[in-house]
Design a protein around this motif. Structure first.
Motif, PDB file in Angstrom:
ATOM      1  N   GLY A 140      -6.488  -1.771   1.674  1.00 54.91           N
ATOM      2  CA  GLY A 140      -5.192  -1.387   1.140  1.00 54.91           C
ATOM      3  C   GLY A 140      -4.051  -1.446   2.129  1.00 54.91           C
ATOM      4  N   ILE A 141      -4.300  -2.010   3.290  1.00 56.09           N
ATOM      5  CA  ILE A 141      -3.254  -1.992   4.323  1.00 56.09           C
ATOM      6  C   ILE A 141      -2.093  -2.914   3.951  1.00 56.09           C
ATOM      7  CG2 ILE A 141      -4.020  -3.844   5.863  1.00 56.09           C
ATOM      8  CD1 ILE A 141      -3.677  -1.760   8.151  1.00 56.09           C
ATOM      9  N   PHE A 176      -8.614  -9.843   1.160  1.00 56.39           N
ATOM     10  CA  PHE A 176      -8.921  -9.223  -0.133  1.00 56.39           C
ATOM     11  C   PHE A 176      -8.823  -7.710  -0.020  1.00 56.39           C
ATOM     12  CE2 PHE A 176     -11.827  -7.437  -3.227  1.00 56.39           C
ATOM     13  CZ  PHE A 176     -11.382  -8.067  -4.377  1.00 56.39           C
ATOM     14  N   ASN A 177      -9.455  -7.180   1.016  1.00 52.99           N
ATOM     15  CA  ASN A 177      -9.410  -5.729   1.228  1.00 52.99           C
ATOM     16  C   ASN A 177      -7.982  -5.240   1.383  1.00 52.99           C
ATOM     17  OD1 ASN A 177     -12.049  -5.177   1.031  1.00 52.99           O
ATOM     18  ND2 ASN A 177     -12.465  -5.162   3.241  1.00 52.99           N
ATOM     19  N   SER A 186      -6.449   2.442  -0.997  1.00 54.95           N
ATOM     20  CA  SER A 186      -6.899   3.488  -0.096  1.00 54.95           C
ATOM     21  C   SER A 186      -5.814   4.541  -0.031  1.00 54.95           C
ATOM     22  CB  SER A 186      -7.166   2.897   1.286  1.00 54.95           C
ATOM     23  OG  SER A 186      -6.556   3.678   2.280  1.00 54.95           O
ATOM     24  N   GLU A 187      -6.241   5.778   0.186  1.00 53.16           N
ATOM     25  CA  GLU A 187      -5.237   6.850   0.215  1.00 53.16           C
ATOM     26  C   GLU A 187      -4.443   6.827   1.501  1.00 53.16           C
ATOM     27  OE1 GLU A 187      -7.664  10.243  -0.476  1.00 53.16           O
ATOM     28  OE2 GLU A 187      -8.244   9.422  -2.419  1.00 53.16           O
ATOM     29  N   ARG A 188      -4.983   6.123   2.460  1.00 49.48           N
ATOM     30  CA  ARG A 188      -4.335   6.131   3.767  1.00 49.48           C
ATOM     31  C   ARG A 188      -3.017   5.349   3.716  1.00 49.48           C
ATOM     32  NH1 ARG A 188      -7.579   4.388   9.051  1.00 49.48           N
ATOM     33  NH2 ARG A 188      -5.836   4.799  10.462  1.00 49.48           N
TER      34      ARG A 188
END
Lengths: 531, 498
Positions: B372-373, B438-439, B445-447
């Protein structure tokens, strides 16, 4: 061929200075060092003048002592090799003297004139050895320089007289072997002049006596040059003697031994003869190769910086003699070039050690952390000299290595090639060990505390107990060595100390970039005809 | 004043050397110090760029400064191959210069003065290598590069960094010794005159037996292979990733490792020449080693979770593309190899810049932590995608262009196995890059929920090199004319057959 009195002056002026120094002391302390400096400086000027004639004309300069023509009289002759050696000795003698201003007076408290007198005599002996063209005269100057050398070594830490005595025993043995060898030569040729001997030796060819004489003389000079395994006197002498002595002696002292070997091999026993005497030269080559590796490995094991540099000298003299033993132009030029380069590198390194000890009062590699910050300029010079020792371009050390490798490839001796290459790595290993300490390791607070303790202890050597409390294994060493007290506060190195360090360091770059000039204009003429 | 212009290669080197000194001298004033880096990089770029038209027109600047050793002058010469390397180093130094300032300041690094000074010295050495006209000059700069990189590798001053520094020195100094022996030996073999780099080489079977030449070739290649990251002597490269990311970016993607592959091209094309290399039969072994490295490094890259480590192994693999191109000895392969020097440099520096920005800004190093970065750093991750797809060889990005030429080169030799290697490598590239992208974009992600891009000093250069990568793929002649240079090299090395 020109004749010039300047050759005699090169020897006479410092000799005169040595003689008058004790008298000059009567005029006052302030007169001592200037007298020595004038003696050394004048010799440097004469040396440069004579060398300029040699290089300019491409022919040797000679002088007949007292007007007696050779082969009956003593001939001084400066050919290209002598020119290199003389200028080297003169310039380093002068630089080291400048560096020592004040330090020796402080240490010897009013008796430094004796030290400087001996220093001058040592220089005289070296000048004489590289200028004379007479075998017996060579022996005389060898003894002059050696005797002065023993007394210089004895001035230092507590263990230095012992080291000097050991050197005295071995050095005398070496000189006697040389004397014996020259006796043989005199017996079979009836003459002492180098060229005369060489001429009469040529038809004798395979004479047993000539071979014995060769072996004796090479062994004798081998001891002076500290060729492995005849090096035993060197580490202690260099470790305990005063830094002033060592900076000069390590730079040129052993080199003159190598010079002697060159003269014996290539001037007296001409190349034609050497083909027959090959085993002797081969043995020297093998010993030199062992010296290179053994010296480097032993250097790695030292925690005393001066001792490490001493073993490194054992290894480096191996380079020089290895070059000679290759019996080809590149090898010989590489060897002679390395005499010059190594003299400047080692001088620079020992001067740095001197400056360091003047400030922090020790020379333990394990306690050098943070020195890079404390003495950035001095340590920069150290790094440059270390890089040159490893033999990385464009510093001087690379170029001697270059010619040595060419020589080894030329000679087809792949083992020597491997030895030279491996030794570079070993050099890198032990110098980077020091550099890592100096630049990368953080200063240990306990160490710092010890250092202040050393610095503040005014009269007594560092007390064993406080050292013991901090680092048990070091305590012994410190106590035995009579920890030399720092005589300068931090950040107060005088310009007279910094300038010689800077000059030697910069000359490493200059010698590197100027090596081609040196090779083309000087070293080419040194290579004996036929090689 | 004509000679002033003729001496431009010297001025380029002078600028970088002066910058090193100036940086060291202004260590107490960070702003002045950084200004030196920027000024020097721009001046240097202008100087290099000003030589391009002349070199394209076929002129060669040659300066003989002094004699290094008998038979060897210190020769600086600007041939097309050297210009490729010089242009890549100069252009990317400007970008890296700006990026580095952002990176070092946001991490508040120590020892910055030594860092910037060594950096400038590295560029000095890299450009010196590019302009080296003979093997000894090459060697001199090669060793300066080794030494100048050392302070950057041990920058963190930790036990581990120091240990890796030792390893780095052990590898590179040993390699230097092989190279030194090779240079000295080849000098003795060639009968008269100093051996200068020349298309077609100065060594041939008329001077020495094939066996001697084979040994010499191996020595030469061992000398340059360590910096080129050729397996099995590549281990220092992933380890050296302990250095700050800009170092990894410029040096371990551009200057140092490219010095290695540049050296391989020099050895194959300009010391031995294609004819001699094929005569002594060393082309195939070299190509085989390169092919092995390409595949093996990609496989290792698959297993690395640390982003920089994955990039490092990707570098090892990509460098061998160039080695393979040199070893195939055909026209198309040569073009591909030269092009790939530039192409890989731009793409890999994009990737490293991104990795550095992620680390400096969000303190994330591991790929598994990057889910999710893309939400937080869309520009950075977008640039990352460009670099990644480019390296995988997806058209019209530049990686495809070099791969196409390399594959054509393999086709010319008839060794179809190398085409298989190239295709497999592309697949592996996709496999190890795709999960990251892809990631970053398609996982949540909550981060990373809010937009939180790196500062302009970092994101600016990232965007610039990413755009440059795209442009390089579409129009390789629009900036520095890499395409023209590659063709010139091809023609020169193949004796006009290009």
């Amino acid at each position: 061929m020109t004749t010039s009195n300047s050759l005699a002056w090169i020897i006479a002026v410092p000799f005169f200075a040595a003689a008058v120094l004790p008298m000059v002391r009567r005029l006052g302390k302030a007169w001592v060092l200037p007298t020595a400096l004038i003696g050394s400086g004048a010799a440097l000027i004469f040396a440069l003048y004579a060398a300029a004639i040699v290089v300019g004309s491409g022919e040797p300069v000679r002088h007949e002592l007292g007007g007696w023509e050779p082969p009956w009289g003593i001939e001084l002759r400066m050919d290209h090799l002598s020119a290199v050696m003389t200028v080297l000795i003169a310039s380093l003698s002068f630089l080291v003297l400048v560096f020592g201003r004040g330090g020796m007076e402080k240490r010897l408290e009013g008796r430094s004139h004796f030290y400087y007198s001996m220093y001058m005599l040592f220089t005289v002996g070296l000048f004489g050895m590289v200028l004379t063209h007479d075998l017996f005269n060579l022996y005389v100057f060898l003894e002059v320089s050696s005797l002065a050398g023993y007394s210089l070594i004895a001035v230092g830490e507590r263990a230095s007289p012992f080291a000097a005595f050991r050197y005295l025993i071995l050095g005398t043995l070496g000189a006697l072997l040389f004397l014996l060898g020259l006796g043989y030569l005199y017996a079979i040729t009836g003459t002492l002049n180098f060229i005369d001997v060489a001429e009469r030796l040529a038809p004798l060819g395979d004479s047993r006596a000539a071979l014995v004489a060769l072996a004796l003389m090479l062994t004798g000079f081998g001891i002076k040059a500290a060729l492995f395994p005849l090096h035993a006197w060197l580490p202690d002498s260099y470790a305990y003697a005063s830094n002033l002595t060592v900076a000069f002696m390590a730079a040129v002292g052993t080199k003159v031994g190598a010079y002697g070997i060159f003269r014996v091999l290539f001037t007296i026993y001409e190349t034609g003869n050497l083909q027959f005497h090959m085993p002797v030269v081969q043995i020297m080559g093998i010993l030199a190769a062992i010296a290179i590796l053994a010296g480097s490995i032993l250097a790695m094991a030292q925690s005393d910086l001066k001792r490490m540099l001493a073993y490194s000298s054992v290894s480096q003299i191996g380079y020089v003699l290895l070059g000679f033993s290759m019996l080809n132009a590149n090898g010989i030029m590489g060897g002679v070039l390395h005499i010059v380069n190594h003299a400047f590198m080692k001088c620079c390194l020992f001067l740095v050690v001197g400056a360091m000890m003047a400030q922090v009062g020790h020379r333990d590699i394990r306690r050098l952390s943070g020195m890079g910050r404390k003495m950035p300029w001095v340590m920069a010079a150290f790094s440059l000299a270390a890089i040159s020792m490893i033999g990385l371009p464009p510093t001087a050390g690379f170029f001697s290595k270059w010619y040595l490798i060419l020589g080894a490839v030329d000679a087809g001796s792949w083992i020597f090639v491997a030895v030279i290459l491996v030794s570079s790595l070993l050099n890198a290993a032990y110098f980077f060990r020091v550099l890592e300490r100096v630049y990368l390791k953080r200063e240990d607070p306990a160490e710092a505390a010890l250092e202040t303790a050393v610095a503040t202890t005014s009269a007594t050597p560092v007390s064993g107990s406080s050292a013991l409390a901090v680092q048990p294994e070091e305590a012994l060493e410190v106590r035995e060595e009579e920890a030399p007290r720092p005589w300068l506060g931090p950040g107060t190195l005088p310009a007279t100390m910094l300038a010689p360090i800077g000059i030697t360091a910069i000359s490493l770059l200059a010698l590197g970039l100027g090596s081609a000039w040196l090779v083309e204009n000087v070293l080419r003429f040194i290579v004996p005809g036929g090689l | 004043m004509e000679w002033l212009l003729e001496m431009r290669p010297v001025w380029v080197l002078t600028v970088t050397l002066l910058a090193t000194v100036a940086i060291l001298a202004s260590g107490r004033r960070p702003n002045v110090r950084e200004a030196w880096t920027i000024i020097a990089s721009i001046v240097q770029l202008i100087l290099v760029a000003s030589m391009i038209p002349d070199v394209v027109a076929g002129e060669v600047f040659e300066v003989r400064l002094l004699t290094l050793a008998s038979g060897f002058d210190l020769v600086l010469r600007t041939d097309p191959l050297g210009m490729v390397f010089a242009c890549v180093s100069s252009v990317l130094w400007v970008a890296t210069g700006i990026y580095t300032i952002g990176y070092m300041r946001s991490l508040n690094e120590k020892h910055q003065t030594v860092f910037y000074a060594s950096f400038a010295l590295c560029i000095f050495a890299a450009v010196g290598l590019a302009f080296s006209g003979n093997p000894l000059t090459f060697f001199v700069f090669y060793e300066i590069l080794t030494l100048a990189t050392y302070p950057l590798v041990i920058h963190k001053r930790t036990e581990k960094a120091i240990k890796i520094g030792r390893m780095y020195l052990a590898y590179t100094l040993t390699a230097g010794l092989f190279l030194l022996l090779a240079v000295g030996w080849s000098h003795l073999i060639v009968p008269e005159g100093g051996p200068d780099f020349a298309p077609g080489g100065f060594l041939s079977t008329s001077f020495a037996t094939p066996l001697t030449l084979t040994v010499l070739f191996v020595l030469f290649i061992l000398g340059v292979a360590v910096k080129a990251g050729l397996m099995p002597v590549h281990a220092w490269l992933p380890a050296a990733m302990i250095a700050p990311t800009p170092v990894s970016a410029l040096l371990h993607a551009v200057a140092v490792v490219k010095a290695g592959v540049f050296g391989v091209l020099r050895v194959v094309g300009y010391v031995f020449g294609y004819d001699t290399v094929s005569e002594i039969g060393m082309a195939l072994p070299l190509a085989a080693v390169a092919a092995f490295t390409i595949i093996a490094a990609s496989v290792v890259a698959l297993t690395a979770d640390n982003l920089k480590r994955r990039l490092a192994y990707s570098t090892v693999g990509q460098l061998s593309y160039v080695v393979l191109g040199a070893a195939l000895l055909t026209t198309a392969a040569t073009t591909g190899a030269v092009m790939h020097i530039a192409n890989h440099a731009f793409m890999k520096i994009t990737l490293f810049f991104c990795a550095g920005a992620i680390y400096a800004h969000l303190h994330v190093e591991k790929i598994s932590d990057m889910k999710g970065i893309g939400r937080a750093m869309p520009v950075t991750m977008g640039a990352f995608a460009v670099g990644a797809f480019g390296l995988a060889g997806i058209p019209p990005l530049p990686g495809f262009v070099s791969k196409w030429w390399l594959a054509s080169g393999a086709w010319q030799t008839g060794d179809w196995i190398f085409i298989v290697v190239l295709i497999t490598s592309s697949l592996l590239n996709v496999l190890y890059f795709f999960p990251i992208i892809f990631n970053a974009f398609f996982r949540k992600s909550e981060r990373f929920t809010v937009y939180n891009e790196a500062p302009v000093a970092m994101s600016g250069p990232i965007l610039a090199v990413a755009v440059a990568s795209i442009v390089l793929g579409l129009a390789p002649d629009i900036g520095p004319p890499f395409w023209t240079f590659a063709n010139q090299v091809t023609v020169a090395l193949n004796g006009g057959a290009g």
